[in-house]
Design a protein around this motif. Sequence first.
Motif, PDB file in Angstrom:
ATOM      1  N   ALA A 134     -15.766  -6.376 -15.128  1.00 61.75           N
ATOM      2  CA  ALA A 134     -17.218  -6.158 -15.060  1.00 61.75           C
ATOM      3  C   ALA A 134     -17.667  -5.841 -13.635  1.00 61.75           C
ATOM      4  O   ALA A 134     -18.669  -5.144 -13.428  1.00 61.75           O
ATOM      5  N   LYS A 135     -16.922  -6.332 -12.646  1.00 61.61           N
ATOM      6  CA  LYS A 135     -17.266  -6.052 -11.239  1.00 61.61           C
ATOM      7  C   LYS A 135     -16.895  -4.629 -10.836  1.00 61.61           C
ATOM      8  O   LYS A 135     -17.398  -4.121  -9.836  1.00 61.61           O
ATOM      9  N   GLY A 136     -15.963  -4.029 -11.562  1.00 61.72           N
ATOM     10  CA  GLY A 136     -15.538  -2.662 -11.242  1.00 61.72           C
ATOM     11  C   GLY A 136     -14.398  -2.586 -10.255  1.00 61.72           C
ATOM     12  O   GLY A 136     -13.674  -1.596 -10.205  1.00 61.72           O
ATOM     13  N   SER A 137     -14.223  -3.632  -9.442  1.00 58.11           N
ATOM     14  CA  SER A 137     -13.100  -3.686  -8.510  1.00 58.11           C
ATOM     15  C   SER A 137     -12.797  -5.153  -8.211  1.00 58.11           C
ATOM     16  O   SER A 137     -13.681  -6.013  -8.300  1.00 58.11           O
ATOM     17  N   PHE A 138     -11.556  -5.403  -7.858  1.00 62.00           N
ATOM     18  CA  PHE A 138     -11.150  -6.787  -7.560  1.00 62.00           C
ATOM     19  C   PHE A 138      -9.810  -6.765  -6.846  1.00 62.00           C
ATOM     20  O   PHE A 138      -9.128  -5.724  -6.803  1.00 62.00           O
ATOM     21  N   ASP A 139      -9.426  -7.902  -6.296  1.00 57.76           N
ATOM     22  CA  ASP A 139      -8.127  -8.035  -5.644  1.00 57.76           C
ATOM     23  C   ASP A 139      -7.143  -8.583  -6.670  1.00 57.76           C
ATOM     24  O   ASP A 139      -7.202  -9.756  -7.042  1.00 57.76           O
ATOM     25  N   ALA A 140      -6.254  -7.727  -7.131  1.00 56.40           N
ATOM     26  CA  ALA A 140      -5.309  -8.129  -8.173  1.00 56.40           C
ATOM     27  C   ALA A 140      -4.316  -9.174  -7.675  1.00 56.40           C
ATOM     28  O   ALA A 140      -3.768  -9.941  -8.470  1.00 56.40           O
ATOM     29  N   ARG A 374      -7.920   3.021 -16.363  1.00 59.20           N
ATOM     30  CA  ARG A 374      -7.215   3.419 -15.149  1.00 59.20           C
ATOM     31  C   ARG A 374      -7.367   2.374 -14.047  1.00 59.20           C
ATOM     32  O   ARG A 374      -8.439   1.786 -13.879  1.00 59.20           O
ATOM     33  N   PHE A 375      -6.275   2.182 -13.305  1.00 66.07           N
ATOM     34  CA  PHE A 375      -6.308   1.400 -12.065  1.00 66.07           C
ATOM     35  C   PHE A 375      -6.189   2.374 -10.900  1.00 66.07           C
ATOM     36  O   PHE A 375      -5.396   3.309 -10.945  1.00 66.07           O
ATOM     37  N   LYS A 376      -6.965   2.121  -9.866  1.00 64.34           N
ATOM     38  CA  LYS A 376      -6.814   2.898  -8.630  1.00 64.34           C
ATOM     39  C   LYS A 376      -6.692   1.925  -7.468  1.00 64.34           C
ATOM     40  O   LYS A 376      -7.546   1.058  -7.279  1.00 64.34           O
ATOM     41  N   VAL A 377      -5.598   2.051  -6.710  1.00 65.58           N
ATOM     42  CA  VAL A 377      -5.383   1.162  -5.570  1.00 65.58           C
ATOM     43  C   VAL A 377      -6.286   1.589  -4.422  1.00 65.58           C
ATOM     44  O   VAL A 377      -6.255   2.733  -3.975  1.00 65.58           O
ATOM     45  N   VAL A 378      -7.098   0.662  -3.961  1.00 66.35           N
ATOM     46  CA  VAL A 378      -8.018   0.906  -2.845  1.00 66.35           C
ATOM     47  C   VAL A 378      -7.383   0.456  -1.529  1.00 66.35           C
ATOM     48  O   VAL A 378      -7.497   1.123  -0.505  1.00 66.35           O
ATOM     49  N   ASN A 379      -6.710  -0.670  -1.581  1.00 64.63           N
ATOM     50  CA  ASN A 379      -6.084  -1.222  -0.375  1.00 64.63           C
ATOM     51  C   ASN A 379      -4.936  -2.137  -0.787  1.00 64.63           C
ATOM     52  O   ASN A 379      -5.114  -2.985  -1.669  1.00 64.63           O
ATOM     53  N   ALA A 380      -3.785  -1.945  -0.184  1.00 65.69           N
ATOM     54  CA  ALA A 380      -2.619  -2.772  -0.533  1.00 65.69           C
ATOM     55  C   ALA A 380      -1.935  -3.260   0.738  1.00 65.69           C
ATOM     56  O   ALA A 380      -1.761  -2.511   1.697  1.00 65.69           O
ATOM     57  N   GLU A 381      -1.562  -4.543   0.719  1.00 63.58           N
ATOM     58  CA  GLU A 381      -0.817  -5.121   1.840  1.00 63.58           C
ATOM     59  C   GLU A 381       0.266  -6.036   1.269  1.00 63.58           C
ATOM     60  O   GLU A 381      -0.033  -6.950   0.502  1.00 63.58           O
ATOM     61  N   GLU A 395      -6.213  -4.542  -3.611  1.00 61.92           N
ATOM     62  CA  GLU A 395      -7.558  -4.254  -4.068  1.00 61.92           C
ATOM     63  C   GLU A 395      -7.528  -2.996  -4.940  1.00 61.92           C
ATOM     64  O   GLU A 395      -7.009  -1.958  -4.539  1.00 61.92           O
ATOM     65  N   VAL A 396      -8.047  -3.138  -6.158  1.00 65.85           N
ATOM     66  CA  VAL A 396      -8.054  -2.021  -7.096  1.00 65.85           C
ATOM     67  C   VAL A 396      -9.457  -1.815  -7.660  1.00 65.85           C
ATOM     68  O   VAL A 396     -10.243  -2.759  -7.766  1.00 65.85           O
ATOM     69  N   SER A 397      -9.739  -0.560  -7.986  1.00 66.13           N
ATOM     70  CA  SER A 397     -10.946  -0.273  -8.774  1.00 66.13           C
ATOM     71  C   SER A 397     -10.477   0.081 -10.178  1.00 66.13           C
ATOM     72  O   SER A 397      -9.362   0.582 -10.364  1.00 66.13           O
ATOM     73  N   VAL A 398     -11.300  -0.215 -11.167  1.00 66.60           N
ATOM     74  CA  VAL A 398     -10.916   0.033 -12.558  1.00 66.60           C
ATOM     75  C   VAL A 398     -11.984   0.855 -13.237  1.00 66.60           C
ATOM     76  O   VAL A 398     -13.175   0.798 -12.917  1.00 66.60           O
ATOM     77  N   SER A 399     -11.539   1.646 -14.200  1.00 63.55           N
ATOM     78  CA  SER A 399     -12.477   2.438 -14.985  1.00 63.55           C
ATOM     79  C   SER A 399     -12.078   2.372 -16.447  1.00 63.55           C
ATOM     80  O   SER A 399     -11.007   1.866 -16.781  1.00 63.55           O
TER      81      SER A 399
END
Length: 399
Positions: A134-140, A374-381, A395-399
């Motif tokens: 529901a947030k649209g993005s989160f840290d997986a 879809r998952f889109k990686v925004v930031n990965a460490e 951090e991923v955004s989802v659609s």
Amino acid sequence: MSGMGSTMSVASGVPVSDVDLFSEEVISDPYRAYSNFRSLGPVVWLTQCSCYFLTRFSEIHAALGDWKTFTSAQGVTLNDQMNAALRGGVLCSDPPEHDAIRKVLIKPLMPNALRDLSDKITSEAEGLVDRLVAKGSFDAATELAQHLPVTIVSDLVGLPEEGREKMLEWAAANFQCFGPLNDRTLAAFPTAQGMVDYAFTQCVPGKLKPGGWASMIWDAADRGEISHDQCGPMMNDYMGPSLDTTIFATSSAVWLFAQNPDQWDILCANPQLIPNAVNEVIRVESPIQNFSRVLTRDFSVGGAVLPAGSRIIVSYGCANRDPDKWAAPDRFDVRRRAMDHVGFGHGVHRCIGNNLARMEIAALLTALTKRVKRFKVVNAERHIINVLRGFKKLEVSVS
């Protein structure tokens, strides 16, 4: 610097590599190193940690299944201090002692015992994924992957509330200390000691949740199934391995599906493949990359004779990418039948919590297939931990 106190010379005929398996560069991406090792032969001597390294699935699988030759009782880590600290636990023992310990630890983790947990895990997973999507993005790596192990597992183990918030920090330090005596290991020792102190001073009768898994260890000691001296070390078997391994596998799953959207489409259209997908995630991105064993006798491999007393690295990560075992091993394929991967180990030391880990990961994937296209990686460490592979941040955004 190995910390193993070994001055052993290299067996004749064994190729030598100066690659530092525990450098930040190799931990970040070990697969090129694994491929290079395999090209040298079935066993390689690693000068940086003074150990032999088995390179191929067949030899690694056989070694894991042969505890009499490849003993765990002398420790499975790459330094003497941690091996001494873990003595008496399920990881650093062999039958018959190991059997008695494992019988106690595995009781609440058997499929029949876990069946009653299924609804709770499913409900928690559905609610969590609902909130995050529901947030649209989160840290997986944190918001998604940590929730079930930290909330459900710590409650089931029944640890005292005080100090429990340090479990993730302790678990990471615990596995950091499985490496050789590099800077990472040395820096983690004080934190890992905190977990040992907690186990011996807080995880005791009167402070544990009645009926919890930790309390059941003391009950078993009271019945004479194990000694009371074993209870403290055995607490580590519930606190350490139950967290980071499942957490890292979960975030790796999201990362793999972000990189391979075609595989996500297949899974969403065929949710019955979810158990298959869990195995493939563990194979491709094994949360535990490397443990070790010690030879109890001279052992022949690849035309060379490795002497008794040698420490051998058995690499789950390398075995699970061996092209002699897996077609296109670097390809992530949810339809692949990967049930015989060694990501959970093999033989008498097979991970006691693998059924629970599968259940948690499958519940999250099931919830995600219903809500995410879809998952889109925004930031990965990546986390840089000596023997583990996973994400510190994803951090991923989802659609």
